[in-house]
Design an enzyme around this catalytic site. Structure first.
Site, PDB file in Angstrom:
ATOM      1  N   ASP A  12       0.831  -1.210   0.000  1.00 26.74           N
ATOM      2  CA  ASP A  12       0.000   0.000   0.000  1.00 26.74           C
ATOM      3  C   ASP A  12       0.868   1.264   0.000  1.00 26.74           C
ATOM      4  O   ASP A  12       1.801   1.401   0.793  1.00 26.74           O
ATOM      5  CB  ASP A  12      -0.938  -0.009   1.227  1.00 26.74           C
ATOM      6  CG  ASP A  12      -2.239   0.739   0.919  1.00 26.74           C
ATOM      7  OD1 ASP A  12      -3.314   0.128   0.955  1.00 26.74           O
ATOM      8  OD2 ASP A  12      -2.143   1.943   0.586  1.00 26.74           O
ATOM      9  N   SER A  63      -6.938   3.875  -1.881  1.00 22.91           N
ATOM     10  CA  SER A  63      -7.124   2.440  -1.668  1.00 22.91           C
ATOM     11  C   SER A  63      -8.460   1.931  -2.154  1.00 22.91           C
ATOM     12  O   SER A  63      -8.563   0.826  -2.668  1.00 22.91           O
ATOM     13  CB  SER A  63      -7.013   2.124  -0.176  1.00 22.91           C
ATOM     14  OG  SER A  63      -5.693   2.271   0.247  1.00 22.91           O
ATOM     15  N   ASP A 153      -5.255  14.050   2.958  1.00 22.59           N
ATOM     16  CA  ASP A 153      -5.378  14.029   1.492  1.00 22.59           C
ATOM     17  C   ASP A 153      -5.006  15.382   0.889  1.00 22.59           C
ATOM     18  O   ASP A 153      -4.943  15.524  -0.326  1.00 22.59           O
ATOM     19  CB  ASP A 153      -6.828  13.696   1.105  1.00 22.59           C
ATOM     20  CG  ASP A 153      -7.216  12.318   1.608  1.00 22.59           C
ATOM     21  OD1 ASP A 153      -8.398  12.125   1.960  1.00 22.59           O
ATOM     22  OD2 ASP A 153      -6.329  11.457   1.696  1.00 22.59           O
ATOM     23  N   ARG A 266     -17.012   8.023   0.337  1.00 18.29           N
ATOM     24  CA  ARG A 266     -16.260   6.766   0.466  1.00 18.29           C
ATOM     25  C   ARG A 266     -16.682   6.036   1.724  1.00 18.29           C
ATOM     26  O   ARG A 266     -16.881   6.653   2.771  1.00 18.29           O
ATOM     27  CB  ARG A 266     -14.774   7.082   0.469  1.00 18.29           C
ATOM     28  CG  ARG A 266     -13.916   5.888   0.821  1.00 18.29           C
ATOM     29  CD  ARG A 266     -12.466   6.061   0.429  1.00 18.29           C
ATOM     30  NE  ARG A 266     -11.651   5.243   1.325  1.00 18.29           N
ATOM     31  CZ  ARG A 266     -10.341   5.072   1.206  1.00 18.29           C
ATOM     32  NH1 ARG A 266      -9.700   5.690   0.238  1.00 18.29           N
ATOM     33  NH2 ARG A 266      -9.673   4.324   2.049  1.00 18.29           N
ATOM     34  N   LYS A 342      -5.906  -2.296   6.906  1.00 17.69           N
ATOM     35  CA  LYS A 342      -6.084  -2.553   5.474  1.00 17.69           C
ATOM     36  C   LYS A 342      -6.811  -3.870   5.218  1.00 17.69           C
ATOM     37  O   LYS A 342      -6.888  -4.331   4.077  1.00 17.69           O
ATOM     38  CB  LYS A 342      -4.722  -2.563   4.767  1.00 17.69           C
ATOM     39  CG  LYS A 342      -3.960  -1.255   4.875  1.00 17.69           C
ATOM     40  CD  LYS A 342      -4.563  -0.135   4.066  1.00 17.69           C
ATOM     41  CE  LYS A 342      -3.749   1.145   4.175  1.00 17.69           C
ATOM     42  NZ  LYS A 342      -4.293   2.235   3.387  1.00 17.69           N
ATOM     43  N   ASP A 410       1.864   3.302   3.082  1.00 17.38           N
ATOM     44  CA  ASP A 410       0.772   4.277   3.096  1.00 17.38           C
ATOM     45  C   ASP A 410       0.479   4.805   4.492  1.00 17.38           C
ATOM     46  O   ASP A 410       0.472   6.021   4.715  1.00 17.38           O
ATOM     47  CB  ASP A 410      -0.502   3.648   2.510  1.00 17.38           C
ATOM     48  CG  ASP A 410      -1.646   4.642   2.510  1.00 17.38           C
ATOM     49  OD1 ASP A 410      -2.597   4.459   3.302  1.00 17.38           O
ATOM     50  OD2 ASP A 410      -1.562   5.615   1.773  1.00 17.38           O
ATOM     51  N   HIS A 414       1.344   8.556   5.540  1.00 12.81           N
ATOM     52  CA  HIS A 414       0.359   9.578   5.926  1.00 12.81           C
ATOM     53  C   HIS A 414       0.773  10.350   7.168  1.00 12.81           C
ATOM     54  O   HIS A 414       0.208  11.420   7.454  1.00 12.81           O
ATOM     55  CB  HIS A 414      -1.001   8.928   6.196  1.00 12.81           C
ATOM     56  CG  HIS A 414      -1.801   8.633   4.962  1.00 12.81           C
ATOM     57  ND1 HIS A 414      -2.132   9.578   4.021  1.00 12.81           N
ATOM     58  CD2 HIS A 414      -2.349   7.474   4.529  1.00 12.81           C
ATOM     59  CE1 HIS A 414      -2.847   9.016   3.062  1.00 12.81           C
ATOM     60  NE2 HIS A 414      -2.993   7.741   3.335  1.00 12.81           N
ATOM     61  N   ASP A 451      -1.346  -0.084  -4.688  1.00 11.04           N
ATOM     62  CA  ASP A 451      -2.672   0.450  -5.063  1.00 11.04           C
ATOM     63  C   ASP A 451      -2.616   1.924  -5.427  1.00 11.04           C
ATOM     64  O   ASP A 451      -3.554   2.462  -6.006  1.00 11.04           O
ATOM     65  CB  ASP A 451      -3.663   0.236  -3.916  1.00 11.04           C
ATOM     66  CG  ASP A 451      -3.205   0.912  -2.620  1.00 11.04           C
ATOM     67  OD1 ASP A 451      -4.075   1.229  -1.790  1.00 11.04           O
ATOM     68  OD2 ASP A 451      -1.988   1.135  -2.453  1.00 11.04           O
ATOM     69  N   HIS A 452      -1.558   2.619  -5.078  1.00 13.44           N
ATOM     70  CA  HIS A 452      -1.328   4.032  -5.421  1.00 13.44           C
ATOM     71  C   HIS A 452      -0.033   4.439  -4.744  1.00 13.44           C
ATOM     72  O   HIS A 452       0.525   3.678  -3.942  1.00 13.44           O
ATOM     73  CB  HIS A 452      -2.481   4.927  -4.902  1.00 13.44           C
ATOM     74  CG  HIS A 452      -2.726   4.754  -3.445  1.00 13.44           C
ATOM     75  ND1 HIS A 452      -1.913   5.328  -2.471  1.00 13.44           N
ATOM     76  CD2 HIS A 452      -3.611   3.983  -2.789  1.00 13.44           C
ATOM     77  CE1 HIS A 452      -2.336   4.939  -1.276  1.00 13.44           C
ATOM     78  NE2 HIS A 452      -3.348   4.124  -1.430  1.00 13.44           N
ATOM     79  N   HIS A 475      -1.486  10.919  -0.927  1.00 14.78           N
ATOM     80  CA  HIS A 475      -1.137   9.971  -1.994  1.00 14.78           C
ATOM     81  C   HIS A 475      -0.511  10.742  -3.154  1.00 14.78           C
ATOM     82  O   HIS A 475      -0.446  11.969  -3.121  1.00 14.78           O
ATOM     83  CB  HIS A 475      -2.403   9.241  -2.475  1.00 14.78           C
ATOM     84  CG  HIS A 475      -3.067   8.447  -1.414  1.00 14.78           C
ATOM     85  ND1 HIS A 475      -4.381   8.065  -1.482  1.00 14.78           N
ATOM     86  CD2 HIS A 475      -2.619   7.982  -0.228  1.00 14.78           C
ATOM     87  CE1 HIS A 475      -4.707   7.384  -0.407  1.00 14.78           C
ATOM     88  NE2 HIS A 475      -3.653   7.327   0.382  1.00 14.78           N
TER      89      HIS A 475
HETATM   90  O1  LIG Z   1      -6.549   6.730   5.080  1.00 14.98           O
HETATM   91  C1  LIG Z   1      -7.448   6.878   4.240  1.00 14.98           C
HETATM   92  O2  LIG Z   1      -8.655   6.834   4.483  1.00 14.98           O
HETATM   93  C2  LIG Z   1      -7.047   7.145   2.811  1.00 14.98           C
HETATM   94  C3  LIG Z   1      -6.632   8.587   2.662  1.00 14.98           C
HETATM   95  O3  LIG Z   1      -7.691   9.425   2.947  1.00 14.98           O
HETATM   96  O4  LIG Z   1      -5.928   6.331   2.459  1.00 14.98           O
HETATM   97  P1  LIG Z   1      -6.167   4.926   1.675  1.00 14.98           P
HETATM   98  O5  LIG Z   1      -6.962   5.279   0.454  1.00 14.98           O
HETATM   99  O6  LIG Z   1      -4.757   4.443   1.371  1.00 14.98           O
HETATM  100  O7  LIG Z   1      -6.907   4.024   2.624  1.00 14.98           O
HETATM  101 MN   LIG Z   2      -3.859   2.655  -0.124  1.00 13.89          MN
HETATM  102 MN   LIG Z   3      -3.696   6.154   2.188  1.00  9.57          MN
END
Ligand SMILES: O=C(O)[C@@H](CO)OP(=O)(O)O
Ligand SMILES: [Mn+2]
Ligand SMILES: [Mn+2]
Length: 525
Positions: A12, A63, A153, A266, A342, A410, A414, A451-452, A475
């Site tokens: 990730d 993700s 973000d 989301r 995750k 990831d 962050h 994934d990114h 990201h």
């Molecule tokens: O932490 C999350 O919610 C996102 C960033 O906003 O990260 P990821 O898409 O890697 O889960």
């Molecule tokens: Mn991710």
């Molecule tokens: Mn992330």
């Protein structure tokens, strides 16, 4: 069907960046990843923008869209795009749900809870503006915003930009018949936006702040943010909760008869709050103390199988023909593992925003509980424990297709800490070295991708020569690696290939026909 097991690793947040500047992937000591990249068939895949169903190529990957694309071999328009279209066409305001919410809010308050930024990963401030403007159109008189602050973000201390933006927008609408204002808020990693039940305590704290108006009081959001920054020196995502009050009275608690909309599109960090609002008296994740009779809706349906939430404003992408579904048709035995942070990525997002298994007899899911601490303090996270169990599963010979996600690149990315993220990437590399031994034992094939991007860019690009270097927590727009270990294949080097080309590639390697709806395989025939 080919009898060689296929193991897929999602690292990730590990993207490809030519520059070493703030690049934790380049700066990490990663002998295994280097060896794989230099000696094995590999290519680069798009993991952002249109290639993963986002509105534009200016949109960084994430993700949700990444695991959706990998897990279904197709590109579906995602939440960000669907809500944009729904608002542009005004269909959202023609919906039965919106009309009910608006009607219900007359004589009461309409509350908007959500992530206040233009990060476009979980939400977009423009969506919130459209909802507030329409509320006024519909004759609602009292609107309250409960602002979750980002800094994850979007730049890590950009909260006031968005607070000023939404407050001047509301000022422009306020008059003697309409009153909109911020009522509460707090950092997205402190309150409300937990996921995969990693820490219900965050949702409970958010409930006290948003619903009960219980928490440290401030005159306005700017004062809260500036005071906390002064006192704690933390970035936006980690700011504590706050309640806006006038003469000691909260300006906007959530009360019987109100309407409440969670404007995040989301699902992973929206499900728990939805369960708290939709939950009947059997809800037992925390004591709600006050459980107002409100009409609650999410911006999108977050989980169709689990009916979360009951009411929503936009239909989610109806993702069909998933890789899991197709492999189950061929009797392929699957194993999915990750740690809490995750776990839902390799199950819920992977299967097209569905938490449920497709076939209990063929699928095994394993969750390793994540630490509940700042990840820059333990950048190795649970990579060793994931690997212990994954090796056991590989060597058991019980599974044909195994997948895992190592969150380190990831989740530590962050935090904005370059040194910690370097250790995070090195932890993943150490895991890969262990996995390769097990893969060799079973004559398996190992696929390594991401994934990114995130860890690949830990500093904002300085605006001008000599400018202050700022950490970057978000990201990236970078491509991700796709490496095949253990199979003598030729991979396409096609700039248009993306994450949605992985499903057919897995099918090829497992010796089953790809579903006709999937994008082409990465393997040259
Ligand atoms: O932490 C999350 O919610 C996102 C960033 O906003 O990260 P990821 O898409 O890697 O889960
Ligand atoms: Mn991710
Ligand atoms: Mn992330």
């Amino acid at each position: 069907m080919n009898k060689r097991p296929v193991i897929l690793v999602v690292m990730d947040g590990v993207g490809i960046n030519k520059s070493d500047f703030g690049n934790a992937v380049a700066l990490a000591n990663k002998p295994t990843l280097d060896k794989l990249w230099n000696e094995c068939p590999h290519t680069q895949l798009r993991a952002h923008g249109l290639a993963v169903g986002l509105p534009s190529d200016g949109d960084m990957g994430n993700s949700e869209v990444g695991h959706n694309a990998i897990g279904c071999g197709q590109i579906y328009s995602q939440g960000a795009k669907l809500v944009n279209e729904n608002i542009e066409t005004k269909e959202i305001f023609e919906s039965k749900t919106w009309k009910e919410l608006a009607e219900n809010a007359k004589g009461h308050k309409m509350h908007f809870i959500g992530l206040l930024s233009d990060g476009n990963v979980h939400s977009h401030i423009n969506h919130l503006k459209a909802l507030i403007a329409q509320a006024k159109e519909e004759g609602i008189t009292e609107v309250r915003v409960h602002a979750l602050l980002d800094g994850r973000d979007v730049p890590e201390t950009s909260a006031l930009t968005y607070v000023d933006d939404i407050e001047s927008f509301m000022e422009g609408l306020n008059d003697d018949t309409f009153h909109a204002c911020i009522a509460s808020g707090g950092g997205r990693m402190q309150i409300t936006m937990d996921r995969y039940e990693a820490n219900w305590g965050m949702v409970e704290q958010g409930w006290h702040i948003h619903v009960m108006g219980e928490g440290r009081q401030f005159e306005n959001a700017t004062q809260a943010i500036e005071t906390y920054r002064e006192e704690l020196g933390v970035i936006d995502q980690d700011l504590p909760g706050f309640v806006i009050a006038k003469d000691g009275q909260p300006v906007g608690t959530i009360d019987d008869g109100d309407s409440v909309i969670l404007f995040n599109f989301r699902g992973d960090r929206a499900q728990e709050l939805s369960l708290a609002f939709d939950g009947d008296e059997s809800f037992d994740k925390f004591d709600r103390v006050k459980n107002p009779k409100v009409m609650y809706a999410g911006m999108l349906q977050y989980d169709a199988d689990l009916d979360i939430p009951h009411k929503y404003l936009t239909e989610p992408p109806k993702i069909k023909y998933t890789l899991t579904e197709e492999l189950c048709k061929h009797g392929i035995k699957e194993y999915a593992i990750s740690e809490t942070q995750k776990y839902g990525h390799v199950t819920y997002f992977w299967n097209g925003n569905r938490s449920e298994k497709f076939d209990e007899s063929l699928e095994t899911y394993v969750e390793i509980p994540s630490d509940v601490i700042p990840f820059e303090q333990r950048p190795w996270m649970k990579s060793a424990e994931i690997t212990d169990q994954l090796i056991e599963a590989i060597e058991s010979g019980k599974y044909d297709f195994l997948r895992t996600n190592y969150p380190n690149g990831d989740m530590v990315g962050h935090t904005g800490s370059l040194p910690a993220t370097i250790i995070g990437v090195e932890s993943v590399d150490l895991a890969l070295a262990r996995l390769i031994k097990a893969v060799d034992k079973v004559n398996g094939i190992l696929l390594v991708t991401a994934d990114h991007g995130n860890a690949d860019e830990m500093y904002d690009k300085p605006k001008k020569e000599g400018a202050l270097i700022k950490s970057k927590t978000s990201h990236t727009l970078n491509r991700v690696p796709f490496i095949v270990y253990g199979a003598d294949v030729t991979l396409k080097q096609d700039d248009s290939l993306g994450l949605s080309n992985i499903a057919s590639t897995v099918a090829d390697l497992l010796g089953v026909a790809p579903n006709e709806h999937w994008n082409e395989s990465i393997i040259e025939k």
